[in-house]
Design a protein around this motif. Sequence first.
Motif, short mmCIF file in Angstrom:
data_model
loop_
_atom_site.label_atom_id
_atom_site.label_comp_id
_atom_site.label_asym_id
_atom_site.label_seq_id
_atom_site.Cartn_x
_atom_site.Cartn_y
_atom_site.Cartn_z
N ALA B 95 0.82 -1.21 0.00
CA ALA B 95 0.00 0.00 0.00
C ALA B 95 0.85 1.26 0.00
O ALA B 95 0.34 2.36 0.23
N ARG B 139 -14.08 -1.46 4.73
CA ARG B 139 -13.05 -2.28 4.08
C ARG B 139 -11.79 -1.45 3.81
O ARG B 139 -10.67 -1.88 4.10
N TRP B 140 -12.00 -0.24 3.29
CA TRP B 140 -10.85 0.63 3.06
C TRP B 140 -10.16 0.98 4.37
O TRP B 140 -8.94 1.00 4.47
N GLU B 143 -7.80 -1.59 5.61
CA GLU B 143 -6.54 -1.61 4.86
C GLU B 143 -5.65 -0.42 5.24
O GLU B 143 -4.43 -0.55 5.32
N LEU B 171 -7.26 4.27 -4.67
CA LEU B 171 -7.76 2.91 -4.85
C LEU B 171 -7.15 2.42 -6.15
O LEU B 171 -7.38 3.03 -7.21
N TYR B 174 -6.76 -2.86 -8.60
CA TYR B 174 -7.24 -4.12 -8.00
C TYR B 174 -8.19 -3.87 -6.84
O TYR B 174 -8.57 -4.78 -6.11
N HIS B 176 -7.52 -2.10 -4.10
CA HIS B 176 -6.87 -1.96 -2.80
C HIS B 176 -6.36 -0.55 -2.61
O HIS B 176 -6.06 0.15 -3.58
#
Lengths: 288, 629
Positions: B95, B139-140, B143, B171, B174, B176
């Motif tokens: 990331a 969800r974000w 991460e 983002l 994919y 992520h």
Amino acid sequence: MGKKRRTTTEEAETPPAPAPVTAEESGIPCARALFSMASHIGMVREENEDSAFAWLQHLSTHEGLQTVGLFMVADGMGGHLHGEAASRLAVQTAGESLLRHVILPSLSSEAMTPAVPIQEAIAEAFQAAHQRLQEKVPDGATTLTIVLLMGKRIYVGHAGDCRLYLLRGGELRQLTRDHSLLHRLFELGQIDPEELEALDQDARRNALYRAVGQPNPLEIDLASHSLLAGDGLVLCSDGLWGAVPRAEMKDILQQAPTPADACQALVAAANAHGGPDNITVIVVHPAG
Amino acid sequence: METRRDVSAKTAEQSAGTHLQPGQVLHGRYQILRVLGTGGMSAVYEARDLNFPNVVRRCAVKEIAIAPTKPLVLAQQRELFEREANLLASLSHPAIPKIYDFFNEEEYSYLVLELIHGEDLETILRRHGGPLPQSIVVRWAIEICEVLHFLHTRQPEPIVFRDMKPSNVMLNEYGHIVLIDFGIAKIFRGEERGTMIGTEGYSPPEQYRGIATPQSDIYSLGATLHHLLSGCDPTKEAPFTFHQRPLRQYNPTVSPELEAIIMRALAYEASERFSTAEEMRRALLPLAGRAGQPDPALFPTVRISSEPAVQPLWTFRCEDEVRSSPRVADGVLYIGCYDHNLYALRADNGQLLWKFPTEGGIAATPAPWEDLVIIGSEDGALYAVLAASGRQVWRFPTQGRVRSSARIAYNHAFFGSDDAHIYAVQARSGKLLWKAVTSGPVRSSPAIADEMLVVGSEDGYVYALQLQRGTLLWRYFCGGGVVSSPLLWEGMVIVGSTDRYLYALDVHSGWPVWRFRAEKPIISSPAGMGDTIYVGSADGNLYALESGSGRLRWKYSTGGQVNSSPAVAGEAVYVGSSDGGVYCLDARTGKLRWKFETQGPVVSSPLVHEGVVFIGSLDHHVYALPAAG
């Protein structure tokens, strides 16, 4: 106001009482309000981006003498003449709105009762100025503080970091709160009260989160205060309070015999401290 | 990236623009293809790395304009830049974009980075056009917590991201998240001069004092999540005001648990936030629907327990509805009842001392004065009885019901009657001093200050009368009847009307200062504490308003009409509702402290005396409740 490097003062004064007795003692009603205004470019800036307005009337009604006054200070930002245009337009627009919606109706109605609550009229004046600036000066914005004096009460509308002080009983108290990042940190307890005044000269005090004409919806502070005999009011741009410590301001106000003397001495003091910004000040003695 | 989306045109900080053109080769190696974005002091380009002639290897080139400064300061800034760039180049995390190169040229510093294909969260939010759903944002958030945890656990020192905001989170293709910008650009920011508008919006309070810790990133993540879920851009709001925009009011998909997590991340004090990004991640995990129930230990600020039961200290049963409000003097509680009686009860145990029968029901509040108790009745009279025995001393008849409660000042009782008059009678003898006429029943109770009496009438006017003679000083017309009793507060008369407004009038002139609109009539009489005014409305709410401006501080919705008048004591405000409840709310926040259920509507107004709340109910009872609940 003017770009001349000299202090301009204007004073409106009621005739002085002939004998050394107060109006109350003599039993003769007499309007005693005094005010003055000064605006100066300072020692550093190339333009004076401040604008101001001061006006006072006395009116005899069946309830006695009524005093109505309107005082405004605006500090424009945007550079390249935008700031000057923004502050001037804001003062003109707000002044026009208040004259039309509060002051003129109060002359014609019985007992001078305004049709809408005065604070709603002040909020409306701010919105009118906000809208006009977005149309006419999209690259400029301005702080704006409005003080409407009606009888024994003042009504205050405020956005930005001009300040209204009340001089009462030897204390100089700030009635408005700065809409600056620094002051917000203070409100959250991140800056101690002792530290705060010392930070009047801190660079972060310049970051404002509220101003007339910025792209976002405008929120303003509204307040109202009762006045007592002997009160003094000081409305000024940050060119004064950012340069002159409060204790010094208080000394000047207490020593100056008239509002005009106070205005001149305050501007001179700001320039003696380097005059880093435009200086505009209005001093009002609502009861003389 | 110094994306100052505030009014940056109004600051000295002008946009750097794009000083490189497509086709131009930078540093003999990076061929500029196009501009990806600009903001504040920086620009980002897409470029091709010419060191790989046989394949097209693309990269992002970030250009940072250096504000003019002294040579020594510039040297320090450049050294810091190189140190940070080296640090980032050593990181390896999916990331975090890889740093390939960095160098200085003329007045610019450059970073060459891995090119991320995707969109930043600000763009996604703008395109969505409103708050994003919880399921996606959680969800974000998980991460982001993972990568923050990675940064914060680097040795020897944690790396603080410093600039978490939607535009700095991408983002990728994919789905992520990738953090695209570290606070590195800030190194070169010049001294800002002059008044300007705009604050960062996402930074925690301590960051403005130059302190940046892992907890600062947690705050900024909280601010970022708040923006995504509420749609409210914090750079456009007063700084540090997230708690004034409760998430669930903006976005129904947000659960109380997620709101609590975000508000904890947004605590002003760093020590009250999550101690690590990992702790925050663990709190978020259950909300992603992956496992189990949320751990209750993570929600110290949310109490979803049932209201604690309040036990009355005593109750007293009358023979009819209790609409009157209690008064206490010398350990004795006085209250009227629709069974025609004025009751005197021992305040400590509710034991009956005496009762005095009038010819009609009693709705007014008794006024104890010296050795007397003065009260009006629906039979049309005002009575004075001996406080010790309940024996009648005098009776003053009017031509209408007396629902107004007498106020005693300067040895006189001032009150109104349904016969449209306001009366002043001698408290000792019941002899008339003066009466003044209005055009409607006077059920409001007068407020008295110095030489002035202020009272409302059903004719829609608020009257200010000279106290000695009853002559008119001023009157103000409200749009509807004035049953509410005026409160004198900070030189203003504050009073409600059936036209739904609460008015604040200048006490000297009667000029309106402000007004506040409820949804239904205001029968309740206002109470004040500090700079806050409290009043109920038939719309079911108790309102807390700023006294200087009439602005809403908070409101609390009960299950019925609030025609009872609030009482403020200590840090709490008490009021009754027609839903049968007696409510105790935190005076500052409006949060419910306790609620006591009676068996009938409560129109009586509470009296708080020595830690006890006294109140009547239409269930025929008088209650003594512990103020602390």
